[in-house]
Design a protein around this motif. Structure first.
Motif, PDB file in Angstrom:
ATOM      1  N   ARG A 127      -4.715 -87.822 -28.076  1.00 17.97           N
ATOM      2  CA  ARG A 127      -3.997 -89.238 -28.157  1.00 17.97           C
ATOM      3  C   ARG A 127      -4.734 -90.098 -28.958  1.00 17.97           C
ATOM      4  NH1 ARG A 127      -1.926 -89.441 -22.198  1.00 17.97           N
ATOM      5  NH2 ARG A 127      -0.226 -88.612 -22.171  1.00 17.97           N
ATOM      6  N   THR A 173      -7.437 -82.909 -18.191  1.00 20.62           N
ATOM      7  CA  THR A 173      -6.330 -84.537 -19.015  1.00 20.62           C
ATOM      8  C   THR A 173      -7.713 -85.062 -20.198  1.00 20.62           C
ATOM      9  OG1 THR A 173      -6.745 -84.997 -16.943  1.00 20.62           O
ATOM     10  CG2 THR A 173      -6.806 -86.630 -17.993  1.00 20.62           C
ATOM     11  N   ILE A 200      -6.570 -83.505 -23.712  1.00 19.24           N
ATOM     12  CA  ILE A 200      -5.293 -84.339 -23.930  1.00 19.24           C
ATOM     13  C   ILE A 200      -5.553 -86.244 -24.335  1.00 19.24           C
ATOM     14  CG2 ILE A 200      -2.993 -85.409 -23.066  1.00 19.24           C
ATOM     15  CD1 ILE A 200      -2.794 -83.553 -20.963  1.00 19.24           C
ATOM     16  N   ASP A 201      -6.228 -86.808 -23.388  1.00 18.02           N
ATOM     17  CA  ASP A 201      -6.643 -88.134 -24.351  1.00 18.02           C
ATOM     18  C   ASP A 201      -7.186 -87.598 -25.631  1.00 18.02           C
ATOM     19  OD1 ASP A 201      -5.948 -88.858 -22.424  1.00 18.02           O
ATOM     20  OD2 ASP A 201      -7.849 -88.707 -21.287  1.00 18.02           O
TER      21      ASP A 201
END
Length: 269
Positions: free
Chosen positions: A235, A228, A231-232
């Motif tokens: 982003r 996660t 992914i952050d």
């Protein structure tokens, strides 16, 4: 019940007067007002002296940064709850403290409300809010929209010894530490603060890194949390690129313009 309001500032002569007025014009009767100035040289100290009869304690001396100054305020506070209303920010209305006082539960350690963003062009928006359940990942409210039990804040001040590691995230670190130790949080539906949108909110990549460090300081992240995090990171890179191309807008994690509800002139919700 007594509130202590702390304003910290340094060379803030252009923005501090609305902050001062928003505090001293509160209708709630039992308020202690402390101002911690980092030995300003731009006329801030002289402006503060103009309001000297409405400031209970004025500290003007060099400090080691904003969190050191805030710790000085905590050390001096004598109220039951403490709030930081720093230079450039304002209480949303003169009745904020009255409204908050009527809603505090006896066992609450931190009471937090809503906040309004003041954009560079002067427009105002209700800031997006998250559930306290998301605190394990990122801040869920503006620090200056909260009231912390003073006795607890004296036990858990801002960890300035970790400033190099957590940078401007020491306020989130403080909130996270209290939450990790079992502090009781209470959400109230009161618009507490109007704050100036400034640079740190436009540094999404740095924010992700700091938040991850803080949220996993007490235990190692699990495999899915690491995924996660990656992914952050991606982003945040996308969002940072979009912000640089369109600095006047807010963007969500997908690089889309973030929806914020504009507040019409003379109205609050």
């Amino acid at each position: 019940m007594k509130f202590t309001i702390v304003t910290v500032c340094y060379n803030a002569v252009d923005v501090i007067e609305p902050t001062l007025k928003s505090v001293i014009n509160q209708t709630y009767p039992d308020v202690e007002y402390i101002v911690v100035d980092g030995a300003s040289t731009d006329g801030t100290k002289e402006l503060l002296q103009k309001y000297g009869d409405r400031i209970d304690l004025l500290i003007s001396e060099p400090d080691k940064g904003i969190y050191d100054a805030m710790n000085k305020g905590i050390a001096a506070a004598t109220g039951d709850f403490i709030n930081f209303m720093n230079a450039g920010d304002e209480f949303s209305s003169p009745s904020v403290l009255e409204e908050v006082s009527r809603q505090i539960n006896p066992d609450s350690d931190i009471i937090y409300g809503n906040s309004t963003v003041i954009m560079p062009d002067g427009s105002r928006y209700m800031a997006p809010r998250d559930s306290i359940d998301m605190l394990h990942k990122r801040p869920v409210y503006r620090h200056n929209a909260a009231f912390t039990r003073t006795s607890l804040h004296k036990k858990i001040p801002f960890a300035i010894e970790r400033a190099k590691e957590f940078d401007y995230g020491l306020d989130y670190n403080n909130i996270f530490t209290i939450w990790h130790r079992g502090g009781k949080f209470q959400k109230i539906d009161t618009d507490v603060v109007s704050w100036l949108k400034q640079g740190t909110s436009n540094r999404p990549l740095r924010n992700v890194v700091i938040n991850f460090r803080i949220a996993h300081q007490f235990e190692s992240p699990k495999f899915n949390e690491r995924i996660t995090y990656l992914i952050d990171i991606l982003r945040a890179i996308r969002r940072e690129c979009m912000i640089r191309l369109n600095p006047s807008h807010n963007f969500n994690d997908r690089g889309e313009i973030e929806e914020m509800k504009e507040i019409e002139e003379g109205k609050t919700e």
